[in-house]
Design an enzyme around this catalytic site. Structure first.
Site, short mmCIF file in Angstrom:
data_model
loop_
_atom_site.label_atom_id
_atom_site.label_comp_id
_atom_site.label_asym_id
_atom_site.label_seq_id
_atom_site.Cartn_x
_atom_site.Cartn_y
_atom_site.Cartn_z
CG ASN A 6 1.23 -7.68 -5.89
OD1 ASN A 6 1.77 -8.51 -4.62
ND2 ASN A 6 1.77 -7.53 -7.10
CD GLU A 43 0.77 -9.58 -10.84
OE1 GLU A 43 0.36 -10.81 -11.02
OE2 GLU A 43 0.62 -8.52 -10.45
CB CYS A 50 -0.77 -1.74 -5.61
SG CYS A 50 -0.89 -0.92 -6.79
CD GLU A 108 1.69 0.21 -2.51
OE1 GLU A 108 1.76 -0.32 -3.37
OE2 GLU A 108 2.70 0.62 -2.70
CB CYS A 134 0.58 3.31 -8.55
SG CYS A 134 -1.33 2.76 -7.71
CB CYS A 188 -1.31 3.06 -3.59
SG CYS A 188 -2.07 1.87 -3.90
N1 THU Z 1 2.05 -2.77 -7.56
C1 THU Z 1 1.51 -2.21 -5.98
O1 THU Z 1 1.21 -3.73 -4.81
N2 THU Z 1 2.09 -1.60 -4.80
C2 THU Z 1 3.33 -0.26 -5.86
O2 THU Z 1 3.46 0.47 -5.51
C3 THU Z 1 3.17 -0.80 -7.26
C4 THU Z 1 2.97 -1.77 -8.01
C5 THU Z 1 2.08 -4.12 -8.12
C6 THU Z 1 0.58 -3.98 -9.02
C7 THU Z 1 1.01 -5.25 -9.37
O3 THU Z 1 0.84 -6.23 -8.78
C8 THU Z 1 2.73 -5.00 -9.53
O4 THU Z 1 3.54 -4.81 -8.26
C9 THU Z 1 2.79 -4.80 -11.01
O5 THU Z 1 2.80 -3.90 -11.24
#
Ligand code: THU
Length: 130
Positions: free
Chosen positions: A40, A42, A51, A53, A84, A87
């Site tokens: 991920n 941010e 994300c 994925e 999510c 994804c």
């Molecule tokens: N996130 C992912 O990378 N993958 C997931 O399946 C769920 C959420 C990340 C997005 C964000 O950086 C953090 O988790 C919190 O939501």
């Protein structure tokens, strides 16, 4: 499956999650046998976060490797996390029947699912065709 989880776990180290502090790693296995990892990423403008994925899928596709067979996601959480909705839709574009593997970072909990059970009715590109 072990190899894919291990790749996602290794990638986790590079997660860029200074805001949520929720680190996620992912790994995509393609039919060619190659593995592409993602984390991920941010942003201070929170909505721009991507994300793990999707990063992994986009890496595979941008290398011309679109035949996705499985996606592993590893998070620093007590329970495995499921991808999510965004994804799921992105993975479904390439394989609506992809195997999804969800594991905790310590490897103690592993859950597998077929994407069609997580996203039974993805939006399909053929709807766009005249
Ligand atoms: N996130 C992912 O990378 N993958 C997931 O399946 C769920 C959420 C990340 C997005 C964000 O950086 C953090 O988790 C919190 O939501």
């Amino acid at each position: 499956m072990e190899r894919l989880i291990e790749a996602a776990r290794e990638a986790l180290k590079n997660a860029y999650a200074p805001y949520s502090k929720f680190r996620v790693g992912a790994a995509v296995l393609t039919r060619s046998g190659k593995i592409y990892t993602g984390v991920n990423v941010e942003n201070a403008s929170f909505g721009l976060t991507v994300c793990a994925e999707r990063v992994a899928v986009f890496k595979a596709v941008s290398e011309g490797d679109k035949e996705i067979e499985a996606v592993a996601v590893v998070a620093e959480s007590d329970e495995p996390v499921a991808p999510c909705g965004a994804c799921r839709q992105v993975i479904a574009e390439f394989n609506p029947n992809a195997t999804i593997i969800m594991a905790t970072a310590d490897g103690r909990r592993v859950v597998t699912a077929n994407l069609k059970d997580l996203l039974p009715s993805p939006f399909r590109g053929d709807a766009l065709k005249p």
